[in-house]
Design a protein around this motif. Structure first.
Motif, PDB file in Angstrom:
ATOM      1  N   VAL A 132     -10.559  -5.493  -0.908  1.00  0.00           N
ATOM      2  CA  VAL A 132      -9.326  -5.843  -0.194  1.00  0.00           C
ATOM      3  C   VAL A 132      -9.533  -7.130   0.599  1.00  0.00           C
ATOM      4  CG1 VAL A 132      -7.657  -5.104   1.550  1.00  0.00           C
ATOM      5  CG2 VAL A 132      -8.623  -3.426  -0.037  1.00  0.00           C
TER       6      VAL A 132
ATOM      7  N   ASN B 206      -7.611  -5.227   5.491  1.00  0.00           N
ATOM      8  CA  ASN B 206      -6.379  -5.991   5.370  1.00  0.00           C
ATOM      9  C   ASN B 206      -6.209  -6.949   6.551  1.00  0.00           C
ATOM     10  OD1 ASN B 206      -3.788  -6.843   4.650  1.00  0.00           O
ATOM     11  ND2 ASN B 206      -2.799  -5.065   5.562  1.00  0.00           N
TER      12      ASN B 206
ATOM     13  N   ALA C  39      -4.538  -0.407  -3.880  1.00  0.00           N
ATOM     14  CA  ALA C  39      -5.231   0.417  -2.883  1.00  0.00           C
ATOM     15  C   ALA C  39      -4.451   1.703  -2.624  1.00  0.00           C
ATOM     16  CB  ALA C  39      -5.424  -0.356  -1.585  1.00  0.00           C
TER      17      ALA C  39
ATOM     18  N   TYR D  68      -6.244   4.969   4.533  1.00  0.00           N
ATOM     19  CA  TYR D  68      -5.464   3.882   5.118  1.00  0.00           C
ATOM     20  C   TYR D  68      -6.226   3.119   6.196  1.00  0.00           C
ATOM     21  CZ  TYR D  68      -1.746   1.210   7.250  1.00  0.00           C
ATOM     22  OH  TYR D  68      -0.993   0.169   7.747  1.00  0.00           O
TER      23      TYR D  68
ATOM     24  N   PHE E  77      -8.304   0.590   4.492  1.00  0.00           N
ATOM     25  CA  PHE E  77      -7.459  -0.470   3.955  1.00  0.00           C
ATOM     26  C   PHE E  77      -6.957  -1.371   5.070  1.00  0.00           C
ATOM     27  CE2 PHE E  77      -3.131  -1.983   3.228  1.00  0.00           C
ATOM     28  CZ  PHE E  77      -3.336  -2.797   2.126  1.00  0.00           C
TER      29      PHE E  77
ATOM     30  N   TYR F   4       0.836  -1.207   0.000  1.00  0.00           N
ATOM     31  CA  TYR F   4       0.000   0.000   0.000  1.00  0.00           C
ATOM     32  C   TYR F   4       0.870   1.256   0.000  1.00  0.00           C
ATOM     33  CZ  TYR F   4      -3.242   3.578   1.716  1.00  0.00           C
ATOM     34  OH  TYR F   4      -3.985   4.736   1.870  1.00  0.00           O
TER      35      TYR F   4
END
Length: 217
Positions: free
Chosen positions: A114, A145, A131, A138, A141, A72
């Motif tokens: 994701v 994640n 991403a 973030y 994500f 990322y």
């Protein structure tokens, strides 16, 4: 040498490190057989007292989360030129069609792309860098994640471990079967994404052709 035989020839600490490293590099954006390594190690833990499945799952999860996070950061900093560079280095994995398909998935599903991308062999290498390129927040994500990494790495380790324990008398045959199944699943997901990528690339070229024709008129 067979993957499981090789893993069986190294100390337990090395098995944990190899699993975490390979999955981390795959998640970062480098095409590697992370799923096959994880399945082989999980099978081995069901018959090898020195391999703790909990530690193995934790190492696999950590590799997935850390690798995706690094991917990322690289994608966010490198932007579109990074995708072009990856396309030149790994044309089979980062072709324009594949990237277009992945982008549409991100635009449509956001965080879920994701999360579920973790379970699809080819998309695992896209999730982190793409991403970042698309500037997904973030925190979104990271949430997807971490949850995806736990569900995929931890879930795969647990399922394969318990199946291996139950089928202990057939474990040697099952190890080959497990690798074959993993390879077939990876191949199927690759072919599906490749087909969609070709359609996306064809549509893109068609749109460009129409634009050029309109401009010529």
């Amino acid at each position: 040498m067979h993957v499981q035989e090789w893993l069986d020839s190294v100390p337990a600490a090395a098995v944990y490190a190899v699993v975490g490293l390979v999955i981390g590099l795959e998640s970062l954006g480098i095409p590697l057989p992370g799923e096959i390594i994880l399945i082989s190690a999980a099978l081995m833990s069901s018959q090898h007292g020195g391999i703790n499945p909990v530690v193995l799952g934790a190492c696999a999860t950590a590799g997935a989360v850390i690798g995706d996070s690094i991917g990322y950061a690289i994608g966010r900093k490198g932007g579109r030129p990074l995708l072009a560079w990856l396309g030149a280095k790994f044309p089979k994995h980062f072709s324009e069609g594949h990237i277009a398909t992945a982008e549409r998935s991100f635009e449509k599903w956001g965080m879920w792309a994701v999360f579920f991308g973790r379970f699809i062999a080819l998309l695992r290498i896209f999730a982190g860098p793409l991403a970042g390129v698309l500037h997904m927040p973030y925190w979104k994500f990271l949430t997807a994640n971490v949850l995806g990494g736990i569900a995929w790495a931890g879930g795969t380790t647990a399922v394969i471990y318990y199946v291996g324990v139950v089928a202990e008398s057939w474990l040697k045959k099952f190890s080959y079967l497990g690798l074959v199944v993993a390879a077939l699943i990876g191949l199927a997901s690759f072919l599906i994404v490749k087909r969609k990528a070709k359609k996306a690339q064809g549509a893109s070229q068609g749109a460009e052709a129409e634009t050029v024709a309109a401009a010529a008129e």
